[in-house]
Design an enzyme around this catalytic site. Structure first.
Site, mmCIF file in Angstrom:
data_model
loop_
_atom_site.group_PDB
_atom_site.id
_atom_site.type_symbol
_atom_site.label_atom_id
_atom_site.label_comp_id
_atom_site.label_asym_id
_atom_site.label_seq_id
_atom_site.Cartn_x
_atom_site.Cartn_y
_atom_site.Cartn_z
ATOM 1 N N HIS A 76 32.272 33.403 41.619
ATOM 2 C CA HIS A 76 33.279 34.123 40.901
ATOM 3 C C HIS A 76 33.239 35.237 41.776
ATOM 4 O O HIS A 76 32.258 35.820 42.262
ATOM 5 C CB HIS A 76 32.857 34.351 39.579
ATOM 6 C CG HIS A 76 33.400 33.257 38.538
ATOM 7 N ND1 HIS A 76 32.498 32.996 37.283
ATOM 8 C CD2 HIS A 76 34.178 32.356 38.590
ATOM 9 C CE1 HIS A 76 33.165 31.799 36.880
ATOM 10 N NE2 HIS A 76 34.176 31.653 37.594
ATOM 11 N N ASP B 84 33.597 38.698 41.146
ATOM 12 C CA ASP B 84 32.725 39.685 40.811
ATOM 13 C C ASP B 84 31.455 39.527 41.747
ATOM 14 O O ASP B 84 30.487 40.468 41.925
ATOM 15 C CB ASP B 84 32.625 39.999 39.470
ATOM 16 C CG ASP B 84 32.351 38.862 38.779
ATOM 17 O OD1 ASP B 84 32.720 37.691 38.833
ATOM 18 O OD2 ASP B 84 31.383 39.257 37.404
ATOM 19 N N HIS C 68 26.805 32.513 42.064
ATOM 20 C CA HIS C 68 27.791 31.752 42.050
ATOM 21 C C HIS C 68 29.128 32.350 42.609
ATOM 22 O O HIS C 68 29.177 33.543 42.936
ATOM 23 C CB HIS C 68 28.028 31.319 40.560
ATOM 24 C CG HIS C 68 28.591 32.419 39.816
ATOM 25 N ND1 HIS C 68 27.666 33.429 39.284
ATOM 26 C CD2 HIS C 68 29.529 32.836 39.005
ATOM 27 C CE1 HIS C 68 28.181 34.635 38.784
ATOM 28 N NE2 HIS C 68 29.493 33.957 38.565
HETATM 29 ZN ZN LIG Z 1 30.059 37.587 36.725
#
Ligand SMILES: [Zn+2]
Length: 302
Positions: A65, A67, A63
């Site tokens: 995000h 990080d 996904h």
């Molecule tokens: Zn994460």
């Protein structure tokens, strides 16, 4: 000897620490390398772990995000700078195409490598090679998130003792394999199925059907455990798992080796993750991931 191992490049969730880089994992699967969720700093962690851009054949992003994806810009440019001689395929949620485009073309560089984008928009098979099938399942997170699984095809192992007992030798061994029987001897009598190995990568998610589907029967499961069990409320609110929940997925799915990672910076003692995973009843192999470790995929039962 074919190598199947996980190279851990980073293990922090949202905020990196002095000891934990943002996410990043390279799975070596025979001659191929699959890079999962390259967070910020992945290029340098690769250097420290002895992973070259040439080792990457495929990139899987769960996904968008930061990080899990901010490292794409650097890794993609490095793949091109090093003129990696083979094509590279990238998988990521189709709903995040605009994020992928920005990361891929975030600054000027010379494109020299064939990078094919195969975005994910539903559960199912993404690729089939001679060595594995790659499929994905939707997870449950505030932004669209997909986990990935590699499944090696089952193969037939011929049993020399049984072949000899039936007088099957030489070219007849090939014949019975092709034809399914020979002189009244069924193939099943002189062979057995060698089950293919399975690896799954599950992150970031709440407990959901997709996590269990991916983990089912895996030899190795890499799964997030952002929180400890006492912070289960936070985990639910933010769409994450606790150590106990992650271990429960592994236990109920018959996982052989569990790798917990993606830890919140609020915790300093990794041993507590191990204690809570064991308290949840998981009895298989267990690694609480640290940056730059290598974890071998467990050898086959047979
Ligand atoms: Zn994460």
């Amino acid at each position: 000897m074919s190598v199947r191992e996980l190279v851990v490049l980073g293990t922090a969730s949202q905020v990196p620490t002095r000891h934990r880089n943002h996410n990043g994992y390279l799975l070596r699967w025979d001659g191929e390398g699959i890079l999962f969720d390259p967070g910020e700093g992945t290029q340098r962690q690769m250097l420290r772990a002895g992973v070259a851009a040439h080792d990457i054949n495929r990139i899987c992003v769960t996904h968008f995000h930061g990080d899990h994806s901010l490292g794409l810009a650097g890794v993609i440019q490095r793949i091109n700078l090093d003129r990696v001689p083979h094509p590279v395929t990238a998988h990521f949620p189709a709903s995040g195409q605009h994020f992928f485009d920005r990361l891929r073309y975030s600054t000027a560089y010379r494109e020299s490598v064939e990078l094919t984008e195969v975005p994910v928009s539903a559960d199912g098979v993404l690729a089939t090679t001679g060595a594995y099938t790659l499929d994905s399942h939707r997870l449950s997170h505030p932004v669209e998130s997909y986990g990935y699984r590699l499944t090696e095809p089952d193969r037939l192992r011929m049993l020399p003792g049984k072949l000899a007992g039936r007088g099957i030798e030489g070219p007849d061994v090939g014949r019975i394999q092709r034809e399914g029987s020979l002189r009244g001897v069924p193939l099943e009598e002189v062979s057995e199925t060698r089950r293919g190995q399975r690896f799954a990568f599950v992150m970031d998610t709440r407990l959901c059907d997709g996590a269990f589907a991916l983990a089912e029967g895996c030899d190795m499961l890499v799964i997030e455990s952002t929180f400890l069990d006492e912070d289960g409320g936070l985990a639910a609110d933010h769409g994450h798992l606790t150590a106990g929940q992650a271990a429960r997925v592994a236990k109920e799915s018959g996982v052989r080796h569990l790798v917990l990672t993606h830890f919140s910076q609020r915790y300093t003692d990794p041993d507590v993750f191990e204690q809570q995973a064991r308290a949840a009843g998981f009895e298989g192999g267990l690694t609480i991931a640290q940056d730059l470790i290598r974890v071998p995929v467990p050898t086959r039962h047979t």
